[in-house]
Scaffold this motif. Structure first.
Motif, PDB file in Angstrom:
ATOM      1  N   ILE A 335     -10.526  -5.266  24.396  1.00  0.00           N
ATOM      2  CA  ILE A 335     -10.610  -4.931  22.991  1.00  0.00           C
ATOM      3  C   ILE A 335     -10.104  -5.864  22.271  1.00  0.00           C
ATOM      4  O   ILE A 335     -10.497  -6.167  20.994  1.00  0.00           O
ATOM      5  CB  ILE A 335      -9.740  -3.451  22.784  1.00  0.00           C
ATOM      6  CG1 ILE A 335     -10.636  -2.373  23.651  1.00  0.00           C
ATOM      7  CG2 ILE A 335      -9.447  -3.140  21.231  1.00  0.00           C
ATOM      8  CD1 ILE A 335      -9.853  -1.061  23.627  1.00  0.00           C
ATOM      9  N   LYS A 336      -8.816  -6.402  22.545  1.00  0.00           N
ATOM     10  CA  LYS A 336      -8.464  -7.471  21.773  1.00  0.00           C
ATOM     11  C   LYS A 336      -8.905  -8.521  21.550  1.00  0.00           C
ATOM     12  O   LYS A 336      -9.357  -9.295  20.432  1.00  0.00           O
ATOM     13  CB  LYS A 336      -6.894  -7.934  22.466  1.00  0.00           C
ATOM     14  CG  LYS A 336      -5.973  -7.120  22.420  1.00  0.00           C
ATOM     15  CD  LYS A 336      -4.494  -7.598  23.042  1.00  0.00           C
ATOM     16  CE  LYS A 336      -3.429  -6.545  22.825  1.00  0.00           C
ATOM     17  NZ  LYS A 336      -3.571  -5.241  23.427  1.00  0.00           N
ATOM     18  N   ASP A 337      -9.996  -9.298  22.764  1.00  0.00           N
ATOM     19  CA  ASP A 337     -10.794 -10.225  22.543  1.00  0.00           C
ATOM     20  C   ASP A 337     -11.988  -9.972  21.278  1.00  0.00           C
ATOM     21  O   ASP A 337     -12.214 -10.793  20.727  1.00  0.00           O
ATOM     22  CB  ASP A 337     -11.326 -10.481  23.827  1.00  0.00           C
ATOM     23  CG  ASP A 337     -12.465 -11.657  23.923  1.00  0.00           C
ATOM     24  OD1 ASP A 337     -12.224 -12.863  23.417  1.00  0.00           O
ATOM     25  OD2 ASP A 337     -13.918 -11.243  24.108  1.00  0.00           O
ATOM     26  N   GLY A 340     -10.822  -9.864  17.957  1.00  0.00           N
ATOM     27  CA  GLY A 340     -10.395 -11.341  17.482  1.00  0.00           C
ATOM     28  C   GLY A 340     -11.803 -12.092  16.842  1.00  0.00           C
ATOM     29  O   GLY A 340     -11.682 -12.653  15.859  1.00  0.00           O
ATOM     30  N   ARG A 341     -12.670 -11.999  17.842  1.00  0.00           N
ATOM     31  CA  ARG A 341     -13.993 -12.392  17.537  1.00  0.00           C
ATOM     32  C   ARG A 341     -14.694 -11.919  16.584  1.00  0.00           C
ATOM     33  O   ARG A 341     -15.392 -12.527  15.729  1.00  0.00           O
ATOM     34  CB  ARG A 341     -14.806 -12.609  18.952  1.00  0.00           C
ATOM     35  CG  ARG A 341     -14.353 -13.393  20.021  1.00  0.00           C
ATOM     36  CD  ARG A 341     -15.133 -13.878  21.147  1.00  0.00           C
ATOM     37  NE  ARG A 341     -15.037 -12.647  22.044  1.00  0.00           N
ATOM     38  CZ  ARG A 341     -16.562 -11.822  22.093  1.00  0.00           C
ATOM     39  NH1 ARG A 341     -17.457 -12.130  21.389  1.00  0.00           N
ATOM     40  NH2 ARG A 341     -16.479 -10.699  22.780  1.00  0.00           N
ATOM     41  N   ARG A 346     -17.753 -14.119  15.513  1.00  0.00           N
ATOM     42  CA  ARG A 346     -18.177 -14.546  16.828  1.00  0.00           C
ATOM     43  C   ARG A 346     -18.695 -13.721  17.704  1.00  0.00           C
ATOM     44  O   ARG A 346     -18.916 -13.807  19.094  1.00  0.00           O
ATOM     45  CB  ARG A 346     -17.299 -15.573  17.496  1.00  0.00           C
ATOM     46  CG  ARG A 346     -16.580 -16.548  16.629  1.00  0.00           C
ATOM     47  CD  ARG A 346     -17.443 -17.892  16.576  1.00  0.00           C
ATOM     48  NE  ARG A 346     -18.071 -18.385  17.752  1.00  0.00           N
ATOM     49  CZ  ARG A 346     -18.801 -19.211  17.818  1.00  0.00           C
ATOM     50  NH1 ARG A 346     -19.271 -19.824  16.686  1.00  0.00           N
ATOM     51  NH2 ARG A 346     -19.227 -19.801  18.996  1.00  0.00           N
ATOM     52  N   LEU A 347     -19.124 -12.601  17.357  1.00  0.00           N
ATOM     53  CA  LEU A 347     -19.503 -11.495  18.110  1.00  0.00           C
ATOM     54  C   LEU A 347     -21.029 -11.793  18.388  1.00  0.00           C
ATOM     55  O   LEU A 347     -21.792 -12.125  17.759  1.00  0.00           O
ATOM     56  CB  LEU A 347     -19.542 -10.026  17.603  1.00  0.00           C
ATOM     57  CG  LEU A 347     -18.038  -9.524  17.674  1.00  0.00           C
ATOM     58  CD1 LEU A 347     -17.872  -8.210  16.801  1.00  0.00           C
ATOM     59  CD2 LEU A 347     -17.433  -9.169  19.138  1.00  0.00           C
ATOM     60  N   GLN A 348     -21.393 -11.711  19.904  1.00  0.00           N
ATOM     61  CA  GLN A 348     -22.791 -11.689  20.059  1.00  0.00           C
ATOM     62  C   GLN A 348     -23.456 -10.437  19.630  1.00  0.00           C
ATOM     63  O   GLN A 348     -23.054  -9.457  19.466  1.00  0.00           O
ATOM     64  CB  GLN A 348     -22.914 -11.957  21.535  1.00  0.00           C
ATOM     65  CG  GLN A 348     -22.386 -13.224  21.899  1.00  0.00           C
ATOM     66  CD  GLN A 348     -23.038 -14.453  21.667  1.00  0.00           C
ATOM     67  OE1 GLN A 348     -24.270 -14.491  21.437  1.00  0.00           O
ATOM     68  NE2 GLN A 348     -22.012 -15.239  21.096  1.00  0.00           N
ATOM     69  N   GLN A 349     -24.948 -10.443  19.235  1.00  0.00           N
ATOM     70  CA  GLN A 349     -25.521  -9.396  18.772  1.00  0.00           C
ATOM     71  C   GLN A 349     -25.754  -8.251  19.817  1.00  0.00           C
ATOM     72  O   GLN A 349     -25.648  -7.141  19.521  1.00  0.00           O
ATOM     73  CB  GLN A 349     -26.875  -9.742  18.753  1.00  0.00           C
ATOM     74  CG  GLN A 349     -27.892  -8.880  18.126  1.00  0.00           C
ATOM     75  CD  GLN A 349     -27.562  -8.261  16.574  1.00  0.00           C
ATOM     76  OE1 GLN A 349     -26.828  -9.155  15.952  1.00  0.00           O
ATOM     77  NE2 GLN A 349     -27.739  -7.078  16.206  1.00  0.00           N
ATOM     78  N   ALA A 350     -25.940  -8.553  21.216  1.00  0.00           N
ATOM     79  CA  ALA A 350     -25.714  -7.701  22.579  1.00  0.00           C
ATOM     80  C   ALA A 350     -24.416  -6.836  22.099  1.00  0.00           C
ATOM     81  O   ALA A 350     -24.334  -5.619  22.761  1.00  0.00           O
ATOM     82  CB  ALA A 350     -26.000  -8.330  23.585  1.00  0.00           C
TER      83      ALA A 350
END
Length: 440
Positions: A335-337, A340-341, A346-350
């Motif tokens: 969850i923290k990662d 942060g992203r 920086r999150l991926q669409q998936a």
């Protein structure tokens, strides 16, 4: 064979994407599955991978450029293939005769431009590589004309940018080869004090400018804000919401958190414990672990929950999958990662897809309770308020002070009935009251 690498359709909500950056240089050899570029959509950053071993012959667009889906962004060669094969494709983009047969047909910019030859977005020269030829349209009957009737040429990117900015291409001076309008020309025209406005079709009224109330400042909507608004409006319009509220005593939960954090390098939050408890409740009440589609109610065996994050880019909901099989510290780290992203874009669409439930927590802002809107096509969302000290009656009937959290469960009545939602909320209450069950 030499071929174009095209901008993929990385998001169902977008017909264009921003090339955030190249991960390779021209001349580099890459293996199948290697990521060579990062692409930014309205909600995520996605890596572009190559399907086969290849050599990067030329990079056709710059970092930061907005590129329509399907437009070429690079030229790839097969290992050992002559560089002349790649040069023939680059020449083809510029409308010049190809030195060798093209590896594939020239890519179309859009369906309505199928009769035009492909024009590349503004190319950038890589170190020690020849600059790709700037594309010139070939037989473009739909090209804009100036007042004298002359045809004006523009790159696909310039046309798209002018349309989005409401600019008339006929009033923009092109600085590219042959007077071609390029991205810099549109940007210059858009920043001018009196930018030329696009002429409205005769049959359609001109769109009204953004008007601010007296003393106010208008901030144009971002694409992400429009998407958020559209999805939430769709949810409230199409999903019949009903709401269940319950006060949960969390003294035991807070005590477990303190105990876990004493000997762990990962600091577990109250929200982490609620997410873990909600996942366990989804497994124990599988009728809640569903989504609604037009044809069926779809059930899932794993507990995949989306976490609402108010990122700097807007509201996003990364999904944590298989929570029932994760340890508490592993869940907390994931969850923290994700948070942060999300803040870094920086999150991926998936990661923004899937899940049957969302969890949103405003307790850290002192909000006692609130109701949330379901994130379609999910069936529910749990809104968590602040833990406050209140007068409570214990099991012996005595009045004492306790820590209480008010939660509100918003449910889509199409796939889930009230009794099912009540059973799920009751199971959540049991897990919060006896939180050691969450860890089992």
């Amino acid at each position: 064979m030499a071929r174009f690498l095209k901008m993929p359709g990385v998001s169902a909500d977008s017909d264009a994407a921003v090339l955030e950056g190249w991960l390779v240089e021209a001349g580099a050899s890459v293996t199948a599955g290697a990521a060579i570029a990062s692409v930014e959509t309205e909600k995520a950053v996605v890596d572009i991978e190559v399907d086969d071993d290849a050599v990067i012959h030329a990079l056709l667009v710059e970092s930061g450029d907005t590129v329509p889906v399907g437009d070429p962004i690079a030229v790839l060669l097969a290992p050992g293939e002559a560089a002349s094969e790649g040069e023939s494709l680059i020449a083809q983009l510029g409308g010049a005769p190809a030195a060798a047969p093209a590896a594939e047909p020239a890519p179309s910019i859009a369906q309505e431009e199928a009769k035009e030859a492909v024009e590349a977005a503004e190319p950038v020269a890589a170190p020690a590589q020849p600059a790709p030829t700037t594309p010139e349209p070939v037989a473009a009957p739909a090209a804009p004309t100036g007042g004298s009737g002359e045809r004006r040429f523009a790159s696909p990117l310039a046309r798209r940018m002018a349309k989005e900015a409401g600019l008339d291409l006929a009033a923009i001076q092109g600085t590219g080869p042959g007077g071609r309008i390029v991205r810099a020309d549109v940007e210059s025209a858009a920043s001018a004090p009196e930018a030329p406005a696009a002429a409205a079709p005769a049959a359609a009224p001109a769109s009204a400018p953004v008007v601010s109330p007296a003393g106010g400042t208008a901030t144009p909507h971002t694409k992400l804000r429009r998407i958020i608004a559209s999805r939430l409006q769709q949810s409230k319009r199409e999903a019949p919401h009903f709401y269940l509220r319950r006060d949960l005593r969390v003294d035991a939960l807070l005590a477990l958190r303190a105990q876990v954090n004493e000997g762990s390098a990962v600091r577990v939050s109250v929200n982490d414990l609620f997410v873990k408890a909600a996942a366990r409740a989804l497994v124990d009440v599988p009728e809640m672990n569903v989504i609604w589609t037009d044809d069926a109610v779809v059930s899932y065996a794993t507990a995949d929950i989306s976490i609402a994050v108010a990122s700097d880019r807007g509201l996003v909901t990364p999904t944590i999958r298989g929570i029932e099989s994760l340890s508490l510290t592993s869940l907390s780290a994931q969850i923290k990662d994700a948070v942060g992203r999300a803040n870094e874009g920086r999150l991926q669409q998936a990661e923004l897809e899937g899940g049957t439930m969302s969890i949103t927590n405003l307790g850290m802002f002192g909000v006692d309770e609130f109701s949330a809107i379901i994130n379609p096509p999910q069936a529910s969302i749990l809104a968590i308020g602040a833990a406050t000290r209140r007068a409570v009656v214990n099991d012996e009937g005595e009045l004492e002070a306790g820590s209480v959290v008010t939660v509100t469960l918003s449910v889509d009545h199409r796939p889930v009935d009230g009794v099912v939602a009540a059973r799920w909320l009751d199971r959540l209450a049991q897990l919060v009251a006896s939180p050691m069950q969450i860890l089992l």
